[in-house]
Design a protein around this motif. Sequence first.
Motif, short mmCIF file in Angstrom:
data_model
loop_
_atom_site.label_atom_id
_atom_site.label_comp_id
_atom_site.label_asym_id
_atom_site.label_seq_id
_atom_site.Cartn_x
_atom_site.Cartn_y
_atom_site.Cartn_z
N HIS A 47 -4.72 -5.52 -2.28
CA HIS A 47 -4.26 -4.76 -1.12
C HIS A 47 -3.06 -3.88 -1.42
CE1 HIS A 47 -6.99 -6.51 1.77
NE2 HIS A 47 -6.68 -7.71 1.35
N ILE A 48 -2.36 -4.15 -2.51
CA ILE A 48 -1.19 -3.31 -2.80
C ILE A 48 -1.48 -2.31 -3.92
CG2 ILE A 48 0.46 -4.99 -1.91
CD1 ILE A 48 1.20 -5.73 -4.71
N LEU A 49 -2.62 -2.43 -4.58
CA LEU A 49 -2.98 -1.42 -5.57
C LEU A 49 -3.07 -0.06 -4.88
CD1 LEU A 49 -5.71 -3.38 -7.56
CD2 LEU A 49 -3.45 -2.70 -8.40
N GLY A 50 -2.52 0.97 -5.52
CA GLY A 50 -2.61 2.31 -4.94
C GLY A 50 -1.47 2.65 -4.00
N LEU A 51 -0.66 1.65 -3.61
CA LEU A 51 0.48 1.96 -2.75
C LEU A 51 1.59 2.61 -3.58
CD1 LEU A 51 0.85 -1.21 -0.48
CD2 LEU A 51 -0.45 0.87 -0.07
N GLU A 52 2.51 3.27 -2.90
CA GLU A 52 3.62 3.93 -3.57
C GLU A 52 4.94 3.43 -3.00
OE1 GLU A 52 2.96 8.05 -2.83
OE2 GLU A 52 1.27 8.19 -4.22
#
Length: 148
Positions: A49-54
Motif C-alpha cells: 500500500h505504500i509502494l509508489g507513494l512520495e
Amino acid sequence: MSQIHENSKVTLHFALRLEDGQVVDSTFEKTPAVLTIGDGNLPEGFEKHILGLEEGDRRTVRVEPEDAFGQQNPGNIQSFKKSQFAQTGELEAGMVVSFQDAAGAELPGVIVDVLDEQVKVDFNHPLAGKTLDFEVEILQVEAASHGH
C-alpha cells in the motif's frame, strides 16, 4: 521526488486501528519509524500500500486480515492440564500467559477457557482475523544504499 519502491529506505509515521477506531499501534505522537521496503519489518500486505507513494503523502487504507496478520487458525488453540499453571495463581479468560517453544523463544498465548481440569490457550496473533485501517504519512524517501 523519489517514489517508494523495493529497497527504498522510508521514514514514516503510521497508525494501525481496528475498524471501530481503536488504536492498536501508532507512531504519530512518537519517533517516526524508519524501515527498508522488503526487509520484512512490515508485513507485505502493508508494504504494497505504500509502494509508489512520495514524501508528504498521507493516506489511510483498509487492510484485510489476509494481508495483515492472517486469519484465526483453530490449530493454534491448545489445551493444557491445569496443573501446568500451578504457579500462575487464579486463572481467567483473557489472561496472557507465556510459554517457551522448543527453541526457548517466548510464545505468548491468551487463555480463552478455563475448565475443571483443562485450560485452553489461544496462540493466534491478537490481530488475526481482524480488518485494520492503516494510516501512513511519508516523511522521507531515500534510495536504497547498496553497501559494498
